[in-house]
Design a protein around this motif. Sequence first.
Motif, short mmCIF file in Angstrom:
data_model
loop_
_atom_site.label_atom_id
_atom_site.label_comp_id
_atom_site.label_asym_id
_atom_site.label_seq_id
_atom_site.Cartn_x
_atom_site.Cartn_y
_atom_site.Cartn_z
N TYR A 108 0.83 -1.21 0.00
CA TYR A 108 0.00 0.00 0.00
C TYR A 108 0.86 1.26 0.00
CZ TYR A 108 -4.17 -2.85 0.92
OH TYR A 108 -5.19 -3.75 0.83
N TRP A 109 1.97 1.23 0.73
CA TRP A 109 2.91 2.36 0.69
C TRP A 109 3.48 2.53 -0.71
CZ3 TRP A 109 3.00 6.19 3.87
CH2 TRP A 109 2.62 6.01 5.20
N GLN A 158 -4.69 -8.61 -3.68
CA GLN A 158 -5.10 -8.65 -2.27
C GLN A 158 -6.49 -9.25 -2.14
OE1 GLN A 158 -7.41 -6.33 -0.42
NE2 GLN A 158 -6.97 -7.56 1.40
N ALA A 208 -1.88 -0.11 -9.40
CA ALA A 208 -2.79 -0.06 -8.24
C ALA A 208 -3.86 -1.13 -8.36
CB ALA A 208 -3.41 1.33 -8.12
N ILE A 218 -4.57 -4.24 -5.70
CA ILE A 218 -5.89 -4.43 -5.11
C ILE A 218 -6.47 -5.80 -5.47
CG2 ILE A 218 -8.28 -3.60 -5.17
CD1 ILE A 218 -7.01 -0.75 -5.53
#
Length: 134
Positions: free
Chosen positions: A7-8, A73, A66, A70
């Motif tokens: 996420y960072w 995950q 991104a 996502i």
Amino acid sequence: MTLATAYWCVLIAAALPYLWVAIAKASGERYNNRDPRAWQARQDNPRSQRANAAQLNSFEAFAPFATGVILAQLAGVAHERIAWLAVVFIVFRVLHGLLYIANQHMLRTLAWTGGFVCVLWLLAQAALRMTAAA
């Protein structure tokens, strides 16, 4: 590494275009914020032009990256794998921008390819995980 690391990395990837445009603005004639796109179009300084191109390419690379983080995950891909791929993506993207500004086109292409492979790997891992679960 944890999912927070990935996420960072998404945050860093979102910020990279603004680093490159700052370099573009600092490399050209005195910056005029009244019409920044026309100002950039008038720049004949190659460093400014290349930094601007790196900015545009960073914006193009952000959405697939991104999305890959996502989807991986959500699909339940191991967090360590997602984080590892995200960190490697960021390394390649920083190198890509630096090499773009330095006018090293062959190495820049290799860095771009490395980042793209990371994105494809994230997306493929998500797809494979969901296929196996179906």
